[in-house]
Write a protein that holds these residues in place. Structure first.
Motif, PDB file in Angstrom:
ATOM      1  N   PRO A   1       0.853  -1.198   0.000  1.00  0.00           N
ATOM      2  CA  PRO A   1       0.000   0.000   0.000  1.00  0.00           C
ATOM      3  C   PRO A   1       0.886   1.244   0.000  1.00  0.00           C
ATOM      4  CG  PRO A   1      -0.065  -1.057   2.147  1.00  0.00           C
ATOM      5  CD  PRO A   1       0.817  -1.890   1.284  1.00  0.00           C
ATOM      6  N   GLU A   2       0.614   2.174  -0.886  1.00  0.00           N
ATOM      7  CA  GLU A   2       1.598   3.207  -1.146  1.00  0.00           C
ATOM      8  C   GLU A   2       1.267   4.614  -0.689  1.00  0.00           C
ATOM      9  OE1 GLU A   2       4.487   3.968  -2.150  1.00  0.00           O
ATOM     10  OE2 GLU A   2       5.267   1.997  -2.582  1.00  0.00           O
ATOM     11  N   LEU A   3       0.018   4.934  -0.496  1.00  0.00           N
ATOM     12  CA  LEU A   3      -0.247   6.355  -0.317  1.00  0.00           C
ATOM     13  C   LEU A   3      -0.235   6.825   1.125  1.00  0.00           C
ATOM     14  CD1 LEU A   3      -2.766   7.366  -3.082  1.00  0.00           C
ATOM     15  CD2 LEU A   3      -0.356   7.897  -2.855  1.00  0.00           C
ATOM     16  N   GLY A   4       0.147   5.947   2.039  1.00  0.00           N
ATOM     17  CA  GLY A   4       0.323   6.384   3.416  1.00  0.00           C
ATOM     18  C   GLY A   4      -0.927   7.024   3.999  1.00  0.00           C
ATOM     19  N   ALA A   5      -0.737   8.195   4.602  1.00  0.00           N
ATOM     20  CA  ALA A   5      -1.844   8.807   5.347  1.00  0.00           C
ATOM     21  C   ALA A   5      -3.025   9.177   4.464  1.00  0.00           C
ATOM     22  CB  ALA A   5      -1.331  10.041   6.082  1.00  0.00           C
ATOM     23  N   THR A   6      -2.773   9.454   3.217  1.00  0.00           N
ATOM     24  CA  THR A   6      -3.884   9.939   2.401  1.00  0.00           C
ATOM     25  C   THR A   6      -4.841   8.839   1.968  1.00  0.00           C
ATOM     26  OG1 THR A   6      -2.558   9.680   0.424  1.00  0.00           O
ATOM     27  CG2 THR A   6      -2.500  11.836   1.478  1.00  0.00           C
ATOM     28  N   MET A   7      -4.479   7.571   2.133  1.00  0.00           N
ATOM     29  CA  MET A   7      -5.381   6.512   1.679  1.00  0.00           C
ATOM     30  C   MET A   7      -5.949   5.713   2.842  1.00  0.00           C
ATOM     31  SD  MET A   7      -2.938   3.432   0.400  1.00  0.00           S
ATOM     32  CE  MET A   7      -3.843   1.986   0.814  1.00  0.00           C
ATOM     33  N   ARG A   8      -5.730   6.178   4.026  1.00  0.00           N
ATOM     34  CA  ARG A   8      -6.142   5.359   5.163  1.00  0.00           C
ATOM     35  C   ARG A   8      -7.638   5.205   5.247  1.00  0.00           C
ATOM     36  NH1 ARG A   8      -5.033   6.897  10.470  1.00  0.00           N
ATOM     37  NH2 ARG A   8      -4.274   8.906   9.821  1.00  0.00           N
ATOM     38  N   PRO A   9      -8.041   4.018   5.599  1.00  0.00           N
ATOM     39  CA  PRO A   9      -9.476   3.826   5.824  1.00  0.00           C
ATOM     40  C   PRO A   9      -9.837   4.373   7.206  1.00  0.00           C
ATOM     41  CG  PRO A   9      -8.297   1.821   6.334  1.00  0.00           C
ATOM     42  CD  PRO A   9      -7.254   2.801   5.888  1.00  0.00           C
ATOM     43  N   GLU A  10     -11.107   4.342   7.498  1.00  0.00           N
ATOM     44  CA  GLU A  10     -11.522   4.569   8.869  1.00  0.00           C
ATOM     45  C   GLU A  10     -10.943   3.443   9.699  1.00  0.00           C
ATOM     46  OE1 GLU A  10     -12.888   7.936   8.478  1.00  0.00           O
ATOM     47  OE2 GLU A  10     -13.261   6.973  10.409  1.00  0.00           O
ATOM     48  N   LEU A  11     -10.454   3.747  10.860  1.00  0.00           N
ATOM     49  CA  LEU A  11      -9.789   2.703  11.637  1.00  0.00           C
ATOM     50  C   LEU A  11     -10.683   2.079  12.690  1.00  0.00           C
ATOM     51  CD1 LEU A  11      -6.381   4.504  12.189  1.00  0.00           C
ATOM     52  CD2 LEU A  11      -6.994   2.874  10.416  1.00  0.00           C
ATOM     53  N   VAL A  12     -11.808   2.701  12.947  1.00  0.00           N
ATOM     54  CA  VAL A  12     -12.624   2.313  14.094  1.00  0.00           C
ATOM     55  C   VAL A  12     -14.098   2.198  13.705  1.00  0.00           C
ATOM     56  CG1 VAL A  12     -13.415   3.078  16.365  1.00  0.00           C
ATOM     57  CG2 VAL A  12     -11.057   3.447  15.705  1.00  0.00           C
TER      58      VAL A  12
ATOM     59  N   GLU B   1      -4.436  -1.559  23.585  1.00  0.00           N
ATOM     60  CA  GLU B   1      -4.608  -0.492  24.574  1.00  0.00           C
ATOM     61  C   GLU B   1      -5.997   0.132  24.442  1.00  0.00           C
ATOM     62  OE1 GLU B   1      -1.334   2.359  24.724  1.00  0.00           O
ATOM     63  OE2 GLU B   1      -2.787   3.903  25.296  1.00  0.00           O
ATOM     64  N   ALA B   2      -6.407   0.343  23.187  1.00  0.00           N
ATOM     65  CA  ALA B   2      -7.728   0.920  22.954  1.00  0.00           C
ATOM     66  C   ALA B   2      -8.823  -0.009  23.464  1.00  0.00           C
ATOM     67  CB  ALA B   2      -7.919   1.186  21.470  1.00  0.00           C
ATOM     68  N   ALA B   3      -8.640  -1.318  23.255  1.00  0.00           N
ATOM     69  CA  ALA B   3      -9.644  -2.284  23.693  1.00  0.00           C
ATOM     70  C   ALA B   3      -9.812  -2.243  25.202  1.00  0.00           C
ATOM     71  CB  ALA B   3      -9.243  -3.690  23.241  1.00  0.00           C
ATOM     72  N   GLU B   4      -8.676  -2.135  25.885  1.00  0.00           N
ATOM     73  CA  GLU B   4      -8.743  -2.098  27.345  1.00  0.00           C
ATOM     74  C   GLU B   4      -9.479  -0.843  27.810  1.00  0.00           C
ATOM     75  OE1 GLU B   4      -4.996  -2.190  29.434  1.00  0.00           O
ATOM     76  OE2 GLU B   4      -5.930  -3.506  30.946  1.00  0.00           O
ATOM     77  N   ALA B   5      -9.150   0.267  27.154  1.00  0.00           N
ATOM     78  CA  ALA B   5      -9.824   1.524  27.515  1.00  0.00           C
ATOM     79  C   ALA B   5     -11.318   1.411  27.265  1.00  0.00           C
ATOM     80  CB  ALA B   5      -9.225   2.677  26.712  1.00  0.00           C
ATOM     81  N   ALA B   6     -11.688   0.816  26.141  1.00  0.00           N
ATOM     82  CA  ALA B   6     -13.106   0.677  25.808  1.00  0.00           C
ATOM     83  C   ALA B   6     -13.811  -0.226  26.819  1.00  0.00           C
ATOM     84  CB  ALA B   6     -13.248   0.124  24.396  1.00  0.00           C
ATOM     85  N   ARG B   7     -13.119  -1.293  27.214  1.00  0.00           N
ATOM     86  CA  ARG B   7     -13.714  -2.212  28.185  1.00  0.00           C
ATOM     87  C   ARG B   7     -14.017  -1.469  29.482  1.00  0.00           C
ATOM     88  NH1 ARG B   7     -10.463  -7.588  29.727  1.00  0.00           N
ATOM     89  NH2 ARG B   7      -8.955  -6.028  30.426  1.00  0.00           N
ATOM     90  N   ALA B   8     -13.051  -0.633  29.898  1.00  0.00           N
ATOM     91  CA  ALA B   8     -13.246   0.150  31.121  1.00  0.00           C
ATOM     92  C   ALA B   8     -14.385   1.143  30.964  1.00  0.00           C
ATOM     93  CB  ALA B   8     -11.954   0.869  31.486  1.00  0.00           C
ATOM     94  N   ALA B   9     -14.544   1.646  29.741  1.00  0.00           N
ATOM     95  CA  ALA B   9     -15.589   2.659  29.500  1.00  0.00           C
ATOM     96  C   ALA B   9     -16.954   2.029  29.283  1.00  0.00           C
ATOM     97  CB  ALA B   9     -15.196   3.508  28.297  1.00  0.00           C
ATOM     98  N   GLY B  10     -17.031   0.683  29.282  1.00  0.00           N
ATOM     99  CA  GLY B  10     -18.351   0.050  29.219  1.00  0.00           C
ATOM    100  C   GLY B  10     -18.648  -0.744  27.960  1.00  0.00           C
ATOM    101  N   GLY B  11     -17.790  -0.759  26.949  1.00  0.00           N
ATOM    102  CA  GLY B  11     -18.101  -1.570  25.772  1.00  0.00           C
ATOM    103  C   GLY B  11     -17.338  -1.149  24.545  1.00  0.00           C
TER     104      GLY B  11
ATOM    105  N   ALA C   1     -17.278   4.895  19.686  1.00  0.00           N
ATOM    106  CA  ALA C   1     -16.935   6.047  20.539  1.00  0.00           C
ATOM    107  C   ALA C   1     -15.869   5.661  21.555  1.00  0.00           C
ATOM    108  CB  ALA C   1     -18.187   6.557  21.246  1.00  0.00           C
ATOM    109  N   ASN C   2     -16.057   4.537  22.239  1.00  0.00           N
ATOM    110  CA  ASN C   2     -15.075   4.107  23.232  1.00  0.00           C
ATOM    111  C   ASN C   2     -13.761   3.694  22.592  1.00  0.00           C
ATOM    112  OD1 ASN C   2     -16.961   4.594  25.185  1.00  0.00           O
ATOM    113  ND2 ASN C   2     -17.512   2.438  25.499  1.00  0.00           N
ATOM    114  N   LEU C   3     -13.853   3.115  21.371  1.00  0.00           N
ATOM    115  CA  LEU C   3     -12.648   2.658  20.707  1.00  0.00           C
ATOM    116  C   LEU C   3     -11.861   3.815  20.082  1.00  0.00           C
ATOM    117  CD1 LEU C   3     -13.998  -0.593  19.019  1.00  0.00           C
ATOM    118  CD2 LEU C   3     -12.268  -0.460  20.809  1.00  0.00           C
ATOM    119  N   ALA C   4     -12.416   5.004  20.128  1.00  0.00           N
ATOM    120  CA  ALA C   4     -11.689   6.153  19.586  1.00  0.00           C
ATOM    121  C   ALA C   4     -10.350   6.328  20.288  1.00  0.00           C
ATOM    122  CB  ALA C   4     -12.537   7.414  19.729  1.00  0.00           C
ATOM    123  N   ALA C   5     -10.190   5.679  21.428  1.00  0.00           N
ATOM    124  CA  ALA C   5      -8.897   5.703  22.126  1.00  0.00           C
ATOM    125  C   ALA C   5      -7.783   5.178  21.243  1.00  0.00           C
ATOM    126  CB  ALA C   5      -9.005   4.860  23.398  1.00  0.00           C
TER     127      ALA C   5
END
Lengths: 354, 486, 259
Positions: free
Chosen positions: B337-348, B384-394, B398-402
């Motif tokens: 994959p070549e375009l780096g930041a400009t081709m990124r999908p939504e991550l969450v 790390e994001a998963a752990e934060a989301a778990r602590a935040a309730g699910g 929104a929680n995975l935005a961590a």
């Protein structure tokens, strides 16, 4: 578990060569007859009588006739329950007779029923059974030397059953040639009594659909066999082979690779674990010539090989060979054969599946 | 009763294994699913891994990580048909501490990292391809495979790689655009370790990473690379595949390699000479990874096959000097994959995160390639994001935005953004043909003393540029753009 | 149901020293007819909710095939593994498997492939039926349950036979009669959770050591020698297909092979 005809007893008590005679539509199955010839040879070398064993119903006339192939006597076990082959009653009959008479050697044709029977019987008797033998001999001690192709190698394995009796071996159809029939030959037909209980008839034949002879001869009967292998690349080109087989008056067969790839059904497979064929002419198309395949057709009258690879081992067995693209050669053969037969019309033969 | 886990990670490459390991360690029951027979069999890369994220994910990594060679020398070369101009950088500080990097073989490295994930408690299943995400009322609640076999999870981490289909199915990204990927090919050339050490001038466990611009890819957009392994050299190309052909070509058919070694399906067009691209070289323990990255837009436009390119690259005198006498023992190819930041999908999304190459986490800034380290770091960030989301309730979006914060903390997003313009800059054709030629021409004039009078360096450059039809202004602008984007 | 792990067909190699099949370091697979038999077992499980137990006899490397079987949907597996079994021919093999089946107990139907791709005798299935003294139907392509009985469609040389037998019984299955399913993710997870494959030794089962192994097998391979085929004429026809075929057909007619 029953006490078998074991090596525990003195081997010297076991004498005589037997052939299991299998019924087929009121007669004897080919392979049983073919076996009598070879069994006769072994019996003569052992200086022992040759006995056929025929379980069935109303088969005395057949038994008498079978003597003509070279038997000294036939043991008949007559019972309505034996009119159709079933594993348990037939195993019981054979086991009883073997324990009673103690033959040294028993031969079976490796038909479906023959293998069904041999497999169950050898476990019940706890004795050795060598499958799919192509040759027999006797070793220095008089043991039966049972010879079969060794899987994967250009070799033959010699199997011995030194301590257990009887020594049993199965042989596939067309490995041996049927002996001539002498109607004047004399021999005994003996009725043997074996108790078959109702509980022994443990299988019911609910339906039977006989195969009709559709579209040409079967490979192990046909005078010409056109066989296709890996080089065909798929199922469709077999239509072209069928056309060639029809023109030559023969049947289509296949190598194991073609069967394993799912291009044709297993019934068409020629080779060590398939059919043995001995046609007048065997045409090998796109077959490399693995030893397992050769084992099934090496006794053919003449062998024609078409293959794009000049180094294909199949060529070592060729009486006639064309090194070339089968997709050019076979249609050309079809075209010229059609012309010779005065069949006009299409220039290019069909390559579609039958 | 369907099987169930707290988290399912799809893909046991560096991103997936790092995610599974970190999740398991944080007390998530974790399933790691790999479609290959073993982790790493379907993965391929140039040849070098930056070790910094391993310190977080496997602190004791140096003890048993299957390192080929520690990179102690970096090099960059410009090539014309028969000449090369190079810059090498050597420093004792390279290869030390957190800045360490090493060459590796993916099948062993990926297997090692996946084993660590298992040791941490993740359940690893191989030989299964996940077909789709299991969704209920818009949120992801597991995966579907084999038609209708469902396994449930609160969170699915998509770490499938550059050709990820799940990312599209999750609605996080549109179909892969041709101009977003390059085609990378690589030969692994076997050489005795002593020969490698001698030719490259390195010690027993040391190695070289080199990139090649210009004739490596015969002017196509992309570059060549060479890495020294223990007893082989990885030599390859990465070519931009802007003109992806619709036809998926199987590597087995195309290049005649066996089934189990680092093979993946590749979209490749036909190409021609003068393609934009670049090469790379990494030294492994007993092999050298030598490769090219080439624009496949150019590949298609001018009808040159990638195998031809690779062969030309390998036959260049500067390369032959290093790899002659070696045996090519592996040929592999992959999408990059070549375009780096400009081709990124939504991550969450609700119940779903994307990590690694599937998220486009790759940097090619012309003088270095980074992918594996970003993948591993993103796996750790996902956990790390998963752990934060778990602590935040699910595991809601929104929680995975961590996740974003966790990526930024590890400089994954920052570096990607910083070098965002590099891929676009590197699509400037002049870089791959004209400028290398110009440089080498100048170098020859400088170094060739034959009594016919010498000019000053600056005059030489300008005169050469003029005769090569590059206006002074254009040259200056290119230099400036280059400096800013790289 | 009984399976055997065999070397992959295309990969068959003969050890030149021992003239036996190379098994170590060669890719293996479930004996293809056994895979067809397993598929029948799994279809019966889908339809009737029965328990499928997979049994094999061999070295611990056979676990690979047992794991695959459970991945495909079998409930559990037993591997009879013991050094003293080495070199057993079909008589001790049928005996040992029968004893193991008896120990597992509670079986209604035993399924096996018609034969193995490496030894190809086809003896063991019927041998087991003989030992356990149960009805057998060989070379079946289809198995159904009807009125508490087993119905099997047998392919014989002369035609297709539908047999009905009481349970417990044994059926051997034709190679290629169905398409064995792929392992699933859930199946593989079950394998990973563990506890689904049991290893039993001969002592665990109560198998008499004097009835198994190489020395207690009735048959032995005494020797192996090379095949010598009769030399063949070898007339080759080169050139353009049309021309080569014309000359070939001429030769075949001249030699009386074609009319």
């Amino acid at each position: 578990m029953s006490a078998g005809a074991h090596g525990i007893e003195d081997k010297a008590h076991f004498r005589g060569v037997w052939v299991f005679l299998e019924l087929r539509k009121g007669g004897l199955r080919d392979v049983s007859v073919q076996l009598i010839g070879e069994a006769r040879r072994i019996a003569d070398r052992r200086g022992a009588p040759l006995t056929g064993v025929l379980p069935g119903h109303g088969v005395e006339g057949l038994a008498r006739d079978a003597i003509g192939y070279g038997l000294d006597r036939v043991l008949v076990v007559d019972d309505p329950a034996l009119a159709t082959y079933r594993s348990r009653p037939f195993t019981k009959v054979m086991a009883t007779l073997i324990r009673r008479h103690k033959p040294e050697i028993v031969f079976f044709g490796a038909s479906k029923n023959g293998r069904d029977l041999g497999g169950r019987l050898h476990a019940v008797l706890e004795t050795g059974l060598a499958a799919d033998c192509v040759k027999f001999d006797l070793d220095a001690d008089g043991n039966l030397d049972m010879i079969r192709p060794s899987f994967g190698g250009k070799s033959l394995a010699h199997i011995l059953c030194k301590r257990h009796r009887p020594q049993m071996a199965s042989v596939r159809r067309n490995v041996f040639v049927a002996p001539r029939h002498d109607p004047a030959r004399r021999g005994e037909v003996l009725r043997e009594a074996v108790e078959i209980a109702e509980s022994d008839v443990d299988a019911t034949l609910v339906e039977f659909h006989e195969f009709t002879k559709e579209g040409g001869a079967k490979p192990d009967d046909a005078p010409v066999v056109v066989s296709g292998g890996h080089g065909l690349g798929g199922p469709e080109p077999f239509g072209m082979l069928q056309e060639l087989a029809d023109l030559l008056g023969g049947a289509v067969a296949a190598s194991r690779k073609a069967v394993d790839s799912g291009w044709v059904p297993k019934v068409l497979q020629v080779g060590q674990t398939g059919m043995t064929v001995r046609p007048k002419l065997y045409v090998a198309v796109g077959i490399s010539g693995a030893v397992q395949h050769l084992a099934g057709m090496q006794e053919s009258g003449k062998i024609l090989v078409v293959n794009v690879d000049p180094k294909a081992p199949m060529f070592e067995l060729a009486d006639y060979g064309i090194v070339g693209d089968l997709f050019a050669v076979v249609p050309e053969m079809i075209r010229q054969l059609r012309t010779a037969k005065g069949l006009t019309g299409r220039e290019a033969p069909l390559a579609a599946a039958p | 009763m369907a099987e169930r886990f707290d988290a399912i990670v799809v893909g046991a490459g560096p991103a997936g294994s790092a995610a599974a390991l970190s999740l398991a360690r944080r007390g998530f029951s974790t399933l790691l699913v790999e479609r290959g027979r073993a982790p790493g069999t379907k993965n391929m890369f140039g040849g070098r891994i930056y070790a910094w994220p391993l310190f977080e994910v496997v602190p004791e990594w140096a003890k048993d990580c299957p390192v080929e060679r520690s990179v102690t020398r970096e090099a960059m070369y410009f090539l014309t048909e028969d000449a090369s101009l190079g810059i090498t950088f050597e420093s004792a500080r390279l290869g030390q501490g957190r800045g360490a990097s090493f060459t590796a073989v993916r099948s062993t490295f990926d297997a090692w990292l996946a084993k660590k994930a298992e040791a941490a408690g993740a359940t690893l299943v191989t030989g299964i391809r996940v077909d789709d995400l299991w969704r209920e009322s818009g949120r992801v609640c597991g995966v579907v495979s084999g038609g209708d076999d469902r396994v449930g999870a609160d969170l699915v981490v998509i770490a499938e790689g550059a050709t990820s289909t799940l990312v599209r199915r999750a609605g996080l990204k549109a179909d892969l655009e041709p101009r977003e990927v390059s085609v990378g090919v690589k030969e692994t050339i076997e050489l005795p370790p002593e020969t490698i050490q001698e030719r490259f001038g390195v010690g027993e466990s040391e190695g070289v990473a080199a990139v090649y611009a210009g004739h490596a890819s015969r002017g196509l957009r992309g570059g060549g690379f060479l890495y020294t392994n223990k007893a082989s050299v990885s030599l390859g190309l990465v070519v931009s595949s802007e003109d992806l052909s619709a036809r998926k070509v199987s590597i087995q058919e195309r290049f005649g390699v066996g089934e189990s070694e680092g093979v993946a399906a590749v979209y490749a067009g036909h190409a021609s000479r003068g393609l934009r691209g670049g090469g790379f070289l990494y030294t492994n323990k007993a092999s050298v990874s030598l490769g090219l990255v080439v624009s496949s837009e150019d590949l298609s436009a001018r009808k040159v096959s990638i195998e031809d390119l690779q062969t030309t690259f390998r036959m260049h005198p500067a390369i032959q000097r290093l790899v002659s006498g070696g045996t090519v023992v592996e040929y592999s190819a992959h999408l990059v994959p070549e375009l780096g930041a400009t081709m990124r999908p939504e991550l969450v999304g609700d119940g779903v995160l994307v990590a690694g190459d599937a998220a486009g986490f790759l940097i090619n800034n012309g003088y270095t390639f980074r992918g594996v380290d970003l993948a591993i770091a993103s796996g750790a960030a996902a956990a790390e994001a998963a752990e934060a989301a778990r602590a935040a309730g699910g595991m809601s979006a929104a929680n995975l935005a961590a996740y974003e914060a966790a990526l930024r903390k590890r400089n994954v997003t920052t570096d990607l953004e910083r070098f965002a313009r590099a891929p676009l800059y590197l699509k400037n054709a002049r870089l791959f043909d004209l400028y290398p030629r110009l440089l080498i021409d100048v170098a020859e004039r400088v170094y060739r003393v034959d009594g016919s009078g010498k000019d000053r360096l600056a005059d030489l450059v300008l005169e050469r540029a003029k005769s090569g039809d590059v206006p002074k202004l254009r040259l200056l602008l290119d230099l400036l753009a280059g400096a800013r984007s790289m | 149901m009984c399976i055997k792990q065999v070397p992959k067909a295309e990969e068959l190699q003969v050890d030149p020293k021992t003239q036996t099949l190379k098994r170590v370091g060669v890719p293996s697979e479930i004996n293809p007819p056994d895979a067809n038999a397993l598929e029948i077992a799994l279809q019966l499980k889908d339809r009737h909710g029965s328990e499928v137990v997979v049994l094999s006899m061999g070295p611990t490397s056979f676990d690979e095939s047992l794991e695959r079987s459970i991945g495909m949907g079998a409930d559990r597996a037993v591997l009879l593994t013991d050094r003293i079994l080495g070199g057993s021919d079909t008589v001790p093999t049928a005996y040992a498997l029968s004893e193991t089946i008896a120990k597992i107990g509670g079986y209604d139907l035993i399924l096996c492939g018609e034969e193995t791709t490496d030894a190809s005798t086809g003896h063991v299935g019927p041998g087991i039926a003989g030992h356990l003294d149960i009805p057998q139907v060989t070379y079946a392509s289809e198995v159904r349950v009807a009125d508490g009985r087993i119905r099997a469609r047998r392919t014989a040389e002369d035609g297709t036979e539908w047999w009905e037998v009481r349970m417990p019984c044994l059926v051997t299955v034709n190679f290629g009669c169905n398409g064995p399913r792929q392992p699933t993710l859930s199946g593989k997870i079950r394998v990973k959770r563990g506890g689904v494959i049991a290893h039993w030794s001969c002592a665990d089962v109560g198998i008499d050591p004097k009835k198994v192994g190489l020395l207690n097998s009735p048959t032995i391979v005494a020797k192996v020698d090379t095949v010598r085929l009769p030399p063949r004429a070898g007339k080759f026809f080169a050139g353009e297909p049309a021309d080569a075929v014309r000359r070939l057909l001429e030769a075949l007619r001249a030699d009386g092979v074609l009319r």
